[in-house]
Motif scaffolding. Sequence first.
Motif, mmCIF file in Angstrom:
data_model
loop_
_atom_site.group_PDB
_atom_site.id
_atom_site.type_symbol
_atom_site.label_atom_id
_atom_site.label_comp_id
_atom_site.label_asym_id
_atom_site.label_seq_id
_atom_site.Cartn_x
_atom_site.Cartn_y
_atom_site.Cartn_z
ATOM 1 N N ALA A 112 0.734 -1.209 -0.001
ATOM 2 C CA ALA A 112 0.125 0.057 0.019
ATOM 3 C C ALA A 112 0.961 1.171 0.033
ATOM 4 O O ALA A 112 2.067 1.238 0.522
ATOM 5 N N ASP A 113 0.470 2.419 -0.534
ATOM 6 C CA ASP A 113 1.136 3.680 -0.577
ATOM 7 C C ASP A 113 0.442 4.566 0.351
ATOM 8 O O ASP A 113 1.177 5.351 0.798
ATOM 9 N N VAL A 114 -0.752 4.609 0.849
ATOM 10 C CA VAL A 114 -1.232 5.547 1.242
ATOM 11 C C VAL A 114 -2.408 4.764 2.236
ATOM 12 O O VAL A 114 -3.068 4.002 1.997
ATOM 13 N N GLN B 282 6.397 2.116 3.206
ATOM 14 C CA GLN B 282 6.847 1.237 2.204
ATOM 15 C C GLN B 282 6.449 1.327 0.657
ATOM 16 O O GLN B 282 6.250 0.508 0.025
ATOM 17 N N ALA B 283 5.788 2.728 0.540
ATOM 18 C CA ALA B 283 5.248 3.011 -0.711
ATOM 19 C C ALA B 283 5.964 2.609 -1.744
ATOM 20 O O ALA B 283 7.472 3.084 -2.090
ATOM 21 N N THR B 284 5.849 2.135 -2.855
ATOM 22 C CA THR B 284 6.298 1.817 -4.006
ATOM 23 C C THR B 284 6.250 2.895 -4.943
ATOM 24 O O THR B 284 7.129 3.060 -6.025
ATOM 25 N N ALA C 281 3.747 9.528 -6.395
ATOM 26 C CA ALA C 281 2.074 9.794 -6.257
ATOM 27 C C ALA C 281 1.398 9.792 -5.058
ATOM 28 O O ALA C 281 0.429 10.248 -4.622
ATOM 29 N N ALA C 282 1.816 8.909 -3.908
ATOM 30 C CA ALA C 282 1.324 8.785 -2.769
ATOM 31 C C ALA C 282 1.298 10.290 -1.990
ATOM 32 O O ALA C 282 0.306 10.528 -1.408
ATOM 33 N N PHE D 22 -1.159 12.312 -3.584
ATOM 34 C CA PHE D 22 -2.549 12.224 -3.328
ATOM 35 C C PHE D 22 -3.003 12.626 -1.984
ATOM 36 O O PHE D 22 -4.076 13.174 -1.715
ATOM 37 N N VAL D 23 -2.210 12.258 -1.005
ATOM 38 C CA VAL D 23 -2.367 12.866 0.175
ATOM 39 C C VAL D 23 -2.518 14.430 0.297
ATOM 40 O O VAL D 23 -3.524 15.027 1.106
ATOM 41 N N GLU D 24 -1.792 15.046 -0.417
ATOM 42 C CA GLU D 24 -1.853 16.737 -0.542
ATOM 43 C C GLU D 24 -2.963 17.024 -1.243
ATOM 44 O O GLU D 24 -3.913 18.048 -0.679
#
Length: 271
Positions: free
Chosen positions: A99-101, A240-242, A246-247, A250-252
């Motif tokens: 998972a990224d987020v 651990q985001a690959t 982009a993660a 997305f959070v921003e």
Amino acid sequence: MRMTVFDKARAAAFDRTRVGAVVAAVALTVAGCGSDEETGSAPADGLSGTVTVFAAASLTETFTELGKQFEAAHPGVKVVYSFAGSSALAEQIDQGAPADVFASAAPKNMRQVADKGELNGTPVVFVRNRLEIAVPKGNPGKITGLADFGKTEPKIALCAEQVPCGAAAKTVFETAGITPQPDTREQDVKAVLTKVTLGEVDAALVYRTDVDAAGDKVEGIEFPESAKAVNDYPIAALKQATNAAAAAAFVEFVTSDEADPVFAAAGFDTP
């Protein structure tokens, strides 16, 4: 000097050859431009690939809409979701699920992930939510308020206590001095809501955003004790985001003013 028939034919052939060369050059240029698009040249913002988001079940509708907006703003990125109870998602992250987020329906589950050193940055609270009583259309169980959850007659559904909606329900029952009599406990709020929409229970405690999302399939009953258990929703990128870039983007986006109208329309409060 007068041109012979042979000279005229040779000149015409030369002109046709020259025109053909120009046309071919233009065609190659156009083809070259097309091949850049087809082979996927790098997007202007530098973002590409897939961003995998683990999100609380109560965020299903809003995050699905926000994902479409994010993809439109970043054509090189595809958003993939896993929606479930926040406690289950935290466990999956702890066990190494890709998972990224992570977007949780309560700080407790975010702390679980943070304590394992799995966050990339500080979590940000982006919305707040509170509980509401959901009953089937027409309210066949004649539910009037929270006190009905302490009775044995109506069929009641609640979230399991380890997930945020269940923990919030526990708080409101303790505040009201009511011992609930649930017929079933489910692992996420959408599963609880399904019990109501199918008419399998007379009442349930879900988030007010879920009541809104269900439309005319259910009716909502507000109760004052809900103010004692308002849930904060934090979001953070994962170490651990690959796809770290982009993660972070997305959070921003989720925590920006641009996302507020989507949350407000769904019934969330924004900080």
